[in-house]
Enzyme design. Structure first.
Site, PDB file in Angstrom:
ATOM      1  N   THR A 185       0.837  -1.196   0.000  1.00 25.42           N
ATOM      2  CA  THR A 185       0.000   0.000   0.000  1.00 25.42           C
ATOM      3  C   THR A 185       0.872   1.245   0.000  1.00 25.42           C
ATOM      4  O   THR A 185       1.883   1.292   0.699  1.00 25.42           O
ATOM      5  CB  THR A 185      -0.854   0.003   1.286  1.00 25.42           C
ATOM      6  OG1 THR A 185      -1.784  -1.067   1.184  1.00 25.42           O
ATOM      7  CG2 THR A 185      -1.592   1.312   1.490  1.00 25.42           C
ATOM      8  N   GLY A 215     -10.159  -2.550   4.800  1.00 21.83           N
ATOM      9  CA  GLY A 215      -9.097  -2.536   5.814  1.00 21.83           C
ATOM     10  C   GLY A 215      -8.954  -1.162   6.437  1.00 21.83           C
ATOM     11  O   GLY A 215      -9.921  -0.402   6.588  1.00 21.83           O
ATOM     12  N   GLY A 237       0.034  -2.737   5.879  1.00 23.53           N
ATOM     13  CA  GLY A 237       0.027  -4.057   6.508  1.00 23.53           C
ATOM     14  C   GLY A 237      -1.376  -4.523   6.826  1.00 23.53           C
ATOM     15  O   GLY A 237      -2.346  -4.102   6.182  1.00 23.53           O
ATOM     16  N   GLY A 239      -4.638  -4.555   7.854  1.00 22.50           N
ATOM     17  CA  GLY A 239      -5.510  -3.452   8.201  1.00 22.50           C
ATOM     18  C   GLY A 239      -6.370  -3.681   9.428  1.00 22.50           C
ATOM     19  O   GLY A 239      -6.644  -2.752  10.189  1.00 22.50           O
TER      20      GLY A 239
HETATM   21  C1  SD4 Z   1      -5.383  -3.340   4.065  1.00 22.60           C
HETATM   22  N1  SD4 Z   1      -3.523  -2.077   4.880  1.00 22.60           N
HETATM   23  O1  SD4 Z   1      -6.295  -3.311   3.264  1.00 22.60           O
HETATM   24  C2  SD4 Z   1      -4.089  -2.667   3.710  1.00 22.60           C
HETATM   25  C3  SD4 Z   1      -3.231  -3.703   3.094  1.00 22.60           C
HETATM   26  C4  SD4 Z   1      -1.895  -3.242   2.739  1.00 22.60           C
HETATM   27  O2  SD4 Z   1      -0.304  -3.272   1.180  1.00 22.60           O
HETATM   28  O3  SD4 Z   1      -1.218  -2.515   3.414  1.00 22.60           O
HETATM   29  N2  SD4 Z   1      -1.478  -3.675   1.621  1.00 22.60           N
HETATM   30  O4  SD4 Z   1      -5.455  -3.947   5.142  1.00 22.60           O
END
Ligand code: SD4
Length: 322
Positions: A185, A215, A237, A239
């Protein structure tokens, strides 16, 4: 990070005396110093080009909100990034659904959740903030809003991400992928030449998530939070864990109370890890910047890094795990 160093830093942070509301207010106004020169841009992971684009735009005088969105767009357009925008991994039913939010230096914010067929969702989140009386639009509503503003309709599932999804369907028994590698992300925090701070966060979320799952990334306070008097933070990370601890808001509020960005990131990660037995098998990482341009970062596991553009240099910093 060594346990003892961490404990020392939190003991130090915990040593701040209890403060009355009045003192609290006074303490909250961290004044910019000449210590760090602006502009500065920091972003999650090794997104060199995204951060460079934002940093250079800031150098030319662009405001922090526009620069953060411009940086995020580099990854939204990048088909090789399977966690953001075009080429993002789909949910378990094969739909690519994107989440994004933005927040500016005046505490304005906007978010879009589970949007399909729109690539530039951080920009769409800004449009929600600026052109509607609302803060959040979801799904079909967000998509029709995008169409009303002439955002192009784009199929987000690429050949490669479709192939990976089909392989996953055969092998993975419909478990969403939540391992420590699956996080790219983009969260980006920019301070412009005026010293104003804004941020953006954009993602396709967890690969092969349940349909409708959201998330932390588009949730103000979880995936992103900005307070121009104090600083800002963004998360990447798992979420669910960030939402449970309202991670980015927590970091900014800790900085308001006197924690450095580093101490605040350490404490936000500690809140997550302390609920688990041992070090959990998922990744969460934060980056934060205070109003003076001081930066902090922490992740649960190895492998996380962030980009930092300042003094016309754009460097990648490896982050020590918890
Ligand atoms: C989530 N934080 O949807 C996001 C996922 C993520 O790189 O960081 N992906 O939980």
């Amino acid at each position: 990070m060594k346990r003892r160093t961490f404990l020392n830093s939190t003991i130090f942070a915990g040593a701040f005396p209890l403060i009355t509301p009045k003192q609290f207010f006074t303490n909250s106004l961290i004044k910019p110093t000449s210590k760090n020169k602006f502009p500065i841009s920091i972003c999650t992971w090794n997104f060199k080009e995204a951060n460079e684009v934002a940093g250079k735009a800031l150098e030319k005088g662009m405001d922090s909100l526009n620069a953060a969105i411009l940086g995020a767009q580099v990854e939204e357009d990048n088909p090789a990034n399977s966690t953001v925008g075009f080429g993002g991994a789909p949910d378990r039913e094969g739909n690519v659904t994107l989440d994004a939010c933005v927040m500016d230096h005046k505490k304005n914010c906007g978010a879009v959740l589970a949007v399909e067929n729109v690539v530039h969702v951080a920009s769409l989140a800004r449009d929600v903030m600026e052109k509607t009386p609302h803060v959040i639009l979801t799904g079909k509503g967000a998509e029709s809003f995008a169409r009303s503003l002439n955002y192009p309709s784009t199929v987000l599932l690429t050949k490669e991400s479709k192939k990976a999804w089909e392989k996953w369907k055969k092998e993975a028994a419909y478990e969403p992928i939540i391992n420590i590698e699956n996080h790219d992300t983009i969260g980006i925090l920019c301070i412009d030449k005026q010293g104003n701070l804004s941020g953006a966060c954009s993602t396709s979320g967890l690969a092969y998530k349940m349909k409708g799952r959201i998330g932390d990334s588009p949730i103000i306070g979880a995936g992103l939070f900005i307070d121009n008097e104090v600083g800002g933070a963004v998360a990447t990370g798992m979420g669910e864990e960030v939402v449970k601890t309202v991670g980015s808001f927590l970091i900014v509020e800790l900085m308001r109370q006197g924690y450095t960005p580093q101490q605040a990131c350490d404490e936000a990660i500690r809140r997550i890890v302390s609920k688990e037995e041992g070090i959990p098998n998922f990744q969460v990482a934060y980056i934060a910047i205070d109003k003076n341009g001081n930066v902090g970062s922490r992740s649960i596991h190895d492998g996380f890094s962030y980009m930092e553009y300042r003094d016309q240099k754009n460097i990648n910093n490896l982050v020590n795990p918890y």
